[in-house]
Structures are given as C-alpha cells and as structure tokens.
Design a protein around this motif. Structure first.
Motif, PDB file in Angstrom:
ATOM      1  N   HIS A   1      -3.468   2.636  -3.564  1.00 17.84           N
ATOM      2  CA  HIS A   1      -4.681   1.830  -3.479  1.00 17.84           C
ATOM      3  C   HIS A   1      -5.234   1.489  -4.861  1.00 17.84           C
ATOM      4  CE1 HIS A   1      -4.904   2.160   0.880  1.00 17.84           C
ATOM      5  NE2 HIS A   1      -4.469   3.402   0.718  1.00 17.84           N
TER       6      HIS A   1
ATOM      7  N   GLN B   1      -4.665  -7.591   0.421  1.00 16.32           N
ATOM      8  CA  GLN B   1      -5.059  -8.095   1.734  1.00 16.32           C
ATOM      9  C   GLN B   1      -4.042  -9.115   2.204  1.00 16.32           C
ATOM     10  OE1 GLN B   1      -7.686  -7.301   3.951  1.00 16.32           O
ATOM     11  NE2 GLN B   1      -6.259  -8.503   5.143  1.00 16.32           N
TER      12      GLN B   1
ATOM     13  N   TYR C   1      -6.227  -3.761  -4.895  1.00 20.21           N
ATOM     14  CA  TYR C   1      -6.674  -4.190  -3.571  1.00 20.21           C
ATOM     15  C   TYR C   1      -5.710  -5.240  -3.046  1.00 20.21           C
ATOM     16  CZ  TYR C   1      -9.488  -6.061   0.189  1.00 20.21           C
ATOM     17  OH  TYR C   1      -9.922  -6.481   1.421  1.00 20.21           O
TER      18      TYR C   1
ATOM     19  N   LYS D   1       0.831  -1.209   0.000  1.00 17.10           N
ATOM     20  CA  LYS D   1       0.000   0.000   0.000  1.00 17.10           C
ATOM     21  C   LYS D   1       0.864   1.256   0.000  1.00 17.10           C
ATOM     22  CE  LYS D   1      -4.032  -2.157   2.006  1.00 17.10           C
ATOM     23  NZ  LYS D   1      -4.888  -2.348   3.182  1.00 17.10           N
TER      24      LYS D   1
ATOM     25  N   ASP E   1     -15.026 -12.052   2.600  1.00 17.05           N
ATOM     26  CA  ASP E   1     -14.152 -11.759   1.468  1.00 17.05           C
ATOM     27  C   ASP E   1     -14.336 -12.840   0.404  1.00 17.05           C
ATOM     28  OD1 ASP E   1     -12.893  -9.413   2.332  1.00 17.05           O
ATOM     29  OD2 ASP E   1     -11.435 -10.528   3.510  1.00 17.05           O
TER      30      ASP E   1
END
Length: 131
Positions: free
Chosen positions: A12, A17, A15, A7, A58
C-alpha cells in the motif's frame, strides 16, 4: 485484476484504484479464479468507471499515472488529460472475455491475460516488494 495484483505485489505504498470505461457490479469470476491461483484475492472488489470515481468524490487530478489495458480505456484516459495532469500508458493486454468454449479453455485465456499484466507490472515497477 490489475489493482489486486498491484496491491499484492507492492503493498500500500502507492494508492492504486482500478477503473474502466464502464462500471459493473462485480469482478468477473474467471478473473477472481486465476488471481486466486496466485494467492491474490479479488473477492469484494467492484469495477467502477472513471465517471463513478468522480461521482464518488475521487480526485482524478491526484493520480499520477493511468495504465490503460484496452484501446477504449486509453481513449478515455487521454480525454481526462485535457482536464487533469496525468501520465497515460497503454499496455496492450489480450482481452480474455469470450475466448474458449470449455471452462478450462476460458481459464487458460484468463491466465494468459493475468500473466501479461504481471509481466508488464514487473517491467514497469520492478520485482514485487511483498511476498
């Protein structure tokens, strides 16, 4: 550590995670400290597992790429490819946990792991687009 760096380096636009084989409540303090040296804040980040991600809604099928940083996470990610169309890359990053006896030795081990991740990111995704 990797999610925060992605990030910080690439914003951004994508995406990102972070997930592991096992979930923990907090990010390791040494990881927080060595990322803070680069101006990357990991405070507030939590570690969650692939199972946590699924439980919390998710859609694992919406991810294009899983970057595994350990053999265990690579095995888990490859298991997911039976149910989802995912590309899996394994980046053999040194595991700094348990290395060193004194604080500075531990910090050096975490710095080495951080720098390995940073090098792999730049090789894979190019120079950072963010300051």
């Amino acid at each position: 550590m990797a999610e925060g760096m992605m990030k910080a380096f690439y914003g951004h636009e994508t995406y990102v995670q972070s997930a592991g084989v096992h979930s923990e409540l907090e990010v390791d303090g040494f990881s927080v400290a060595v990322c803070d040296e680069l101006g990357i804040s990991l405070s507030g980040h939590t570690v969650r597992s692939f199972d946590d991600m699924r439980e919390w809604g998710d859609d694992l099928g919406s991810f294009d790429l899983v970057v595994a940083l350990s053999p265990a996470s690579q095995r888990r990610a490859l298991d997911l490819t039976r149910h989802y169309h995912l590309e899996v890359e394994y980046w053999p990053i040194m595991d700094p946990t348990g290395l060193g006896n004194r604080r500075e030795e531990k910090m050096d081990a975490y710095r080495a792991a951080r720098d390995q991740i940073r090098t792999r990111m730049i090789e894979r995704f190019g120079e950072p687009t963010q300051d």
